[in-house]
Design a protein around this motif. Structure first.
Motif, PDB file in Angstrom:
ATOM      1  N   GLN A 113       0.822  -1.209   0.000  1.00  0.00           N
ATOM      2  CA  GLN A 113       0.000   0.000   0.000  1.00  0.00           C
ATOM      3  C   GLN A 113       0.861   1.267   0.000  1.00  0.00           C
ATOM      4  O   GLN A 113       0.416   2.321  -0.455  1.00  0.00           O
ATOM      5  CB  GLN A 113      -0.941   0.010   1.207  1.00  0.00           C
ATOM      6  N   GLN A 114       2.059   1.158   0.499  1.00  0.00           N
ATOM      7  CA  GLN A 114       2.957   2.313   0.612  1.00  0.00           C
ATOM      8  C   GLN A 114       3.992   2.396  -0.504  1.00  0.00           C
ATOM      9  O   GLN A 114       4.788   3.324  -0.522  1.00  0.00           O
ATOM     10  CB  GLN A 114       3.701   2.258   1.946  1.00  0.00           C
ATOM     11  N   ALA A 115       3.995   1.449  -1.394  1.00  0.00           N
ATOM     12  CA  ALA A 115       5.052   1.372  -2.410  1.00  0.00           C
ATOM     13  C   ALA A 115       4.778   2.334  -3.551  1.00  0.00           C
ATOM     14  O   ALA A 115       4.723   1.953  -4.711  1.00  0.00           O
ATOM     15  CB  ALA A 115       5.188  -0.059  -2.903  1.00  0.00           C
ATOM     16  N   THR A 116       4.630   3.608  -3.208  1.00  0.00           N
ATOM     17  CA  THR A 116       4.308   4.623  -4.215  1.00  0.00           C
ATOM     18  C   THR A 116       5.531   5.401  -4.682  1.00  0.00           C
ATOM     19  O   THR A 116       5.428   6.180  -5.627  1.00  0.00           O
ATOM     20  CB  THR A 116       3.274   5.612  -3.643  1.00  0.00           C
ATOM     21  N   ASP A 117       6.659   5.217  -4.047  1.00  0.00           N
ATOM     22  CA  ASP A 117       7.895   5.878  -4.460  1.00  0.00           C
ATOM     23  C   ASP A 117       9.025   4.858  -4.423  1.00  0.00           C
ATOM     24  O   ASP A 117       8.833   3.698  -4.068  1.00  0.00           O
ATOM     25  CB  ASP A 117       8.196   7.092  -3.573  1.00  0.00           C
ATOM     26  N   SER A 118      10.218   5.302  -4.789  1.00  0.00           N
ATOM     27  CA  SER A 118      11.339   4.368  -4.879  1.00  0.00           C
ATOM     28  C   SER A 118      11.691   3.771  -3.522  1.00  0.00           C
ATOM     29  O   SER A 118      11.998   2.574  -3.428  1.00  0.00           O
ATOM     30  CB  SER A 118      12.558   5.050  -5.504  1.00  0.00           C
TER      31      SER A 118
END
Length: 183
Positions: A67-72
Motif C-alpha cells: 500500500q505504501q510502495a508509491t515511491d522508490s
C-alpha cells in the motif's frame, strides 16, 4: 536486533513484542519503522520454528508495504519484505508462491535501481533456486548467469559471492543434465 544477531531468538521475540505497542502508538501500524519491527518479529518466529506465525506476520507486513510502495523508497522496502515472504514460502515447500513473490521483488528493485544494479543479484539467485525447485533449469540458468556476471563484475572472481554464484551455476548444470549425464 542485538539479541536476534546473537541468535537468542526467544529473548529477541520478547523484546520485539514489548516494543511493538509503543511503535504502534507512536507511529501507527503501517509506519515503516513499525513494519521493520514486525518483520524482525516474523523472522524471529521463523527461527523459533513457528512458520505459521512467521508467515502471518510477513503477509501482513507485505500487504501494508504494498500500500505504501508509491515511491522508490517504498518499492525497495517492499522488495525486502517480498523476499522474506518468498523465502518462508520456499521453506514451506510452496515454490509457486515463492516464485511469484521473488519475481515481484525483482521487478520492484529493477524498476527502481535499473536492470544492472548489483542489488538484483541475490534476488535473481533466489528466483533461480526457486525455478530449480520447480524443475525449470533453463530459466534458472538465465538468472544464475546474470547473478554470476553481476558478482564477477562488481566484486571480482575471488569474492565469496562470485564463487557461490559459479557453484550454483555448476549445480544447475548438473541438475539440468540429469543422472544419466553425470555418469
Amino acid at each position: 536486533r542485538y539479541y536476534h544477531t546473537l541468535h537468542n531468538y526467544a529473548r529477541a521475540r520478547d523484546l520485539l513484542t514489548e516494543a511493538l505497542p509503543h511503535a504502534e502508538s507512536s507511529w501507527g501500524r503501517d509506519h515503516p519503522n513499525t513494519l521493520a519491527l514486525l518483520s524482525q518479529l516474523g523472522l524471529t518466529a521463523s527461527r523459533l520454528g513457528e512458520p505459521e506465525q512467521a508467515r502471518a506476520i510477513m503477509e501482513e507486513v507485505t500487504d501494508l508495504a504494498r500500500q505504501q510502495a508509491t515511491d522508490s523508497t517504498g518499492q525497495l522496502r517492499l522488495a525486502g519484505f517480498l523476499n522474506i515472504l518468498g523465502s518462508l514460502n520456499l521453506l514451506d515447500g510452496d515454490a509457486n508462491a515463492a516464485r511469484a513473490l521473488f519475481e515481484e521483488s525483482l521487478l520492484a528493485v529493477g524498476n527502481t535501481l535499473g536492470p544492472d544494479h548489483l542489488a538484483l543479484a541475490p534476488l535473481r539467485n533466489n528466483l533461480a533456486c526457486t525455478l530449480q525447485d520447480l524443475g525449470d533449469y533453463a530459466a534458472a540458468e538465465t538468472y544464475l548467469r546474470q547473478t554470476r556476471d553481476a558478482y564477477l563484475q562488481h566484486m571480482g572472481p575471488d569474492h565469496q559471492r562470485s564463487v557461490e554464484a559459479l557453484a550454483n551455476l555448476a549445480l544447475n548444470t548438473l541438475l539440468q543434465s540429469g543422472p544419466a549425464a553425470a555418469r
